[in-house]
Design a protein around this motif. Structure first.
Motif, mmCIF file in Angstrom:
data_model
loop_
_atom_site.group_PDB
_atom_site.id
_atom_site.type_symbol
_atom_site.label_atom_id
_atom_site.label_comp_id
_atom_site.label_asym_id
_atom_site.label_seq_id
_atom_site.Cartn_x
_atom_site.Cartn_y
_atom_site.Cartn_z
ATOM 1 N N UNK A 177 0.847 -1.189 0.000
ATOM 2 C CA UNK A 177 0.000 0.000 0.000
ATOM 3 C C UNK A 177 0.887 1.245 0.000
ATOM 4 N N UNK A 178 0.343 2.333 -0.533
ATOM 5 C CA UNK A 178 0.923 3.638 -0.268
ATOM 6 C C UNK A 178 0.016 4.354 0.724
ATOM 7 N N UNK A 179 0.507 5.402 1.357
ATOM 8 C CA UNK A 179 -0.325 6.231 2.216
ATOM 9 C C UNK A 179 -0.621 7.526 1.472
ATOM 10 N N UNK A 180 -1.887 7.919 1.429
ATOM 11 C CA UNK A 180 -2.266 9.099 0.656
ATOM 12 C C UNK A 180 -2.920 10.149 1.543
ATOM 13 N N UNK A 188 4.301 13.342 -3.951
ATOM 14 C CA UNK A 188 4.696 12.566 -2.776
ATOM 15 C C UNK A 188 5.859 13.261 -2.069
ATOM 16 N N UNK A 189 6.838 13.693 -2.842
ATOM 17 C CA UNK A 189 8.013 14.362 -2.269
ATOM 18 C C UNK A 189 7.610 15.691 -1.630
ATOM 19 N N UNK A 190 6.829 16.489 -2.359
ATOM 20 C CA UNK A 190 6.434 17.793 -1.833
ATOM 21 C C UNK A 190 5.635 17.697 -0.563
ATOM 22 N N UNK A 191 4.667 16.788 -0.526
ATOM 23 C CA UNK A 191 3.858 16.609 0.665
ATOM 24 C C UNK A 191 4.706 16.162 1.847
ATOM 25 N N UNK A 197 0.418 14.691 6.089
ATOM 26 C CA UNK A 197 0.000 13.440 6.706
ATOM 27 C C UNK A 197 -1.051 12.730 5.868
ATOM 28 N N UNK A 198 -1.160 11.420 6.110
ATOM 29 C CA UNK A 198 -2.205 10.593 5.526
ATOM 30 C C UNK A 198 -2.940 9.864 6.626
ATOM 31 N N UNK A 199 -3.525 8.715 6.310
ATOM 32 C CA UNK A 199 -4.481 8.128 7.246
ATOM 33 C C UNK A 199 -4.281 6.642 7.539
ATOM 34 N N UNK A 200 -3.318 5.983 6.909
ATOM 35 C CA UNK A 200 -3.003 4.607 7.269
ATOM 36 C C UNK A 200 -2.027 4.629 8.457
ATOM 37 N N UNK A 201 -1.599 3.478 8.961
ATOM 38 C CA UNK A 201 -0.561 3.493 10.004
ATOM 39 C C UNK A 201 0.747 4.151 9.545
ATOM 40 N N UNK A 202 0.915 4.348 8.246
ATOM 41 C CA UNK A 202 2.088 5.049 7.716
ATOM 42 C C UNK A 202 1.763 6.521 7.433
ATOM 43 N N UNK A 203 0.819 7.074 8.194
ATOM 44 C CA UNK A 203 0.308 8.416 7.919
ATOM 45 C C UNK A 203 1.292 9.544 8.152
ATOM 46 N N UNK A 204 2.314 9.347 8.970
ATOM 47 C CA UNK A 204 3.348 10.370 9.168
ATOM 48 C C UNK A 204 4.347 10.220 8.031
ATOM 49 N N UNK A 370 -8.297 5.593 3.512
ATOM 50 C CA UNK A 370 -7.767 4.859 4.666
ATOM 51 C C UNK A 370 -7.093 3.564 4.253
ATOM 52 N N UNK A 371 -7.396 3.090 3.032
ATOM 53 C CA UNK A 371 -6.762 1.878 2.504
ATOM 54 C C UNK A 371 -5.686 2.210 1.472
ATOM 55 N N UNK A 372 -5.233 3.475 1.446
ATOM 56 C CA UNK A 372 -4.139 3.864 0.563
ATOM 57 C C UNK A 372 -4.530 4.033 -0.894
ATOM 58 N N UNK A 373 -5.824 4.251 -1.175
ATOM 59 C CA UNK A 373 -6.291 4.430 -2.551
ATOM 60 C C UNK A 373 -6.596 5.908 -2.771
ATOM 61 N N UNK A 374 -5.880 6.596 -3.676
ATOM 62 C CA UNK A 374 -6.076 8.036 -3.860
ATOM 63 C C UNK A 374 -7.479 8.368 -4.361
ATOM 64 N N UNK A 375 -7.956 9.554 -3.970
ATOM 65 C CA UNK A 375 -9.269 10.031 -4.388
ATOM 66 C C UNK A 375 -9.203 11.547 -4.570
#
Length: 542
Positions: A177-180, A188-191, A197-204, A370-375
């Motif tokens: 998964x990616x975190x979005x 990705x780099x700029x953010x 932040x994102x919303x999976x456990x890899x959100x930081x 939350x499942x790493x799928x961009x929207x």
């Protein structure tokens, strides 16, 4: 761009959107144009020139740069109300070096962007009027590596979350998964460099990076962490290397231009479940936060939790507020009660069964993210007002009910004072939470613009007095926010300025970013505060 112009696809353009989101994008665009009150002018004018350089010398310098990069890659910006003087499009780290050396030669301010989609926090606009924007988007958008064994990737700045997700899917790497963040169209780099932040456990996102390649303001190039070891094989798997850890100084700063970044990817957990609960009363917030804290710290709730206000949930449908309320000022609670009548009938917390929701309900967008799928649904609340623009108030606090209520109360009070609808959302991390308050306003209305600015500036000071600081802010507010971090006679800013002057002696790289001004700008009135209004320029440069 008009309401009928084509929405670019990712298959056609690196900055486009995936085909499965095309209809959503068309609808979002149509909604924006439905409530626009005047056309955007296309009248041209001469480019703005940065203070400290004569116009003829500036044009000559641009011509010199065009000879090095190719004329097609140096564009003079002659659009109406321009802030940048020109835009340049390098294709490699070596070409970024050339631009930086050129800027030093002529003392021209430069402002790098990854994709320019830092929406709500400044976008692609440089802080110093007349700066040359270095657009790392158009020609530096390669995914250099995806490692399915180590769960890592190596990216250039022009890679969007859409592009990374689609590349992983195309390679059949379903185990990753990616975190979005809320919107997938940004870099990705700029953010990550802005500590988004994102919303999976890899959100930081910053905590999940490993390894940078950086062009310093003098034109030198470094690789951090294990990248400093020639022939290393752990650049994306071990972020620290040996010696002082320097990566952090390149986040939210103007100390270097990152041209490559490594990121870790998350293992697909297989089964997961998203939850939606509603709560009846605003005063329930304190107890709700107290319940959430141990669940997050104990990782029982593994994903980043969100607590959103009813008005924001309504606004994300993309319809203007006039559909619900035609009066002036903030929407009164009685109107929200009518809109939210079903919830208000329930005296206690209610778990919503997703199967009872329509397929286009906002819940399903949050479930995908939350499942790493961009929207791209999130930004529809900008349609809340005509010609909608937005800017965010983003303080950080402990995960405590008392803190939540203090921040909520001060935000509500100031929004009522300035007649602005209050759209708060608490984003709960492991041991802290961000309050993200989006102020949506009519950018063509000077009264509304001023109200948004004044409301934000009051909230920044209010929060600081209570011990809460913002983790991220708009360019216009950076000087004020930086000024609140003033412990021990502004010791931190003095340290930041020492670093700036050592790394960037000519003061050419993104002057003013995060409130850090190089010596040639200091003491000349460039800082923006409560009394600045829309003035952004100072009295020349040294």
């Amino acid at each position: 761009m008009s309401s009928t112009s084509q929405v670019p696809l990712l298959s056609e353009k690196h900055s486009g959107i995936p085909e499965n989101l095309l209809e959503k994008a068309k609808r979002a665009k149509a909604l924006i144009y439905d409530i626009r009150t005047k056309d955007t002018s296309t009248r041209q004018r001469l480019p703005v020139v940065p203070q400290g350089i004569e116009k003829y010398a500036f044009i000559q310098a641009l011509e010199e740069l065009a000879q090095q990069l190719g004329k097609a890659n140096v564009e003079i910006n002659d659009k109406l109300l321009s802030v940048a003087s020109a835009v340049v499009n390098p294709s490699s780290t070596e070409e970024v070096q050339k631009i930086v050396l050129w800027a030093n030669k002529y003392s021209i301010p430069i402002f790098p962007i990854s994709m320019g989609r830092n929406l709500g926090y400044g976008g692609a606009a440089p802080r110093v009027r007349g700066s040359v924007v270095i657009d790392l988007d158009k020609r530096m958008n390669k995914i250099l590596d995806i490692n399915p064994d180590d769960y890592t990737c190596l990216l250039e700045p022009g890679v969007s979350f859409y592009a990374l997700y689609e590349a992983i899917q195309a390679k059949g790497f379903d185990h990753m998964w990616i975190d979005v963040p809320d919107l997938g169209g940004g870099s990705v780099v700029g953010n990550t460099l802005d500590r988004g932040v994102g919303y999976t456990p890899y959100g930081d996102h910053w905590a999940c990076h490993s390894g940078l390649e950086v062009v310093l303001p003098t034109g030198e190039v470094i690789r951090t962490g294990m990248g400093a070891l020639p022939g290393n094989n752990t650049w994306q798997t071990f972020p620290y290397g040996f010696g002082p850890y320097s990566d952090g100084i390149f986040t939210q700063s103007n100390y270097g231009i990152v041209t490559k970044m490594g990121m870790t990817l998350m293992p697909n957990p297989g089964a997961y479940e998203s939850y939606l609960y509603t709560f009846q009363k605003e005063e329930d917030l304190e107890a709700l936060i107290e319940i959430t804290r141990p669940l997050r710290i104990g990782n029982i709730l593994e994903n980043v939790a969100q607590l959103r206000h009813g008005i924001q949930t309504i606004a994300v449908k993309g319809l203007p507020r006039t559909k619900y309320f035609t009066g002036s000022g903030a929407i009164p609670e009685s109107v929200l009660d009518i809109i939210d009548a079903e919830f208000k009938k329930i005296p206690s917390a209610r778990k919503i069964d997703p199967s009872t929701l329509p397929k286009d309900d906002y819940f399903f967008s949050r479930d995908r993210i939350a499942a790493g799928v961009p929207d791209l649904v999130e930004l529809l609340w900008v349609n809340w007002v005509p010609n909608g623009a937005h800017v965010a108030f983003s303080p950080v606090s402990p995960i405590r009910g008392t803190d939540a209520m203090k921040l909520y109360s001060l935000g509500k009070r100031r929004h009522d004072e300035f007649g602005i609808d209050f759209l708060p959302a608490f984003i709960v991390g492991l041991r802290e939470m961000h309050l993200i308050v989006e102020i949506v306003y009519d950018k063509n209305d000077p009264v509304k613009r001023k109200a948004a600015n004044d409301c934000l500036r009051e909230m920044i000071d209010d929060a600081a007095k209570l011990g809460y600081g913002e983790y991220r802010t708009h360019l216009v507010l950076m000087d004020q926010v930086a000024g609140t971090y003033n412990w021990n006679d502004n010791a931190l800013m003095k340290f930041n300025e020492k670093l700036k002057d050592a790394l960037d002696p000519k003061g050419i790289l993104a002057p003013g970013k995060s409130g850090i001004w190089p010596s040639r700008y200091r003491g000349r009135g460039w800082e923006m505060g409560k009394g600045s209004g829309e003035r952004s320029e100072g009295d020349g440069v040294a």
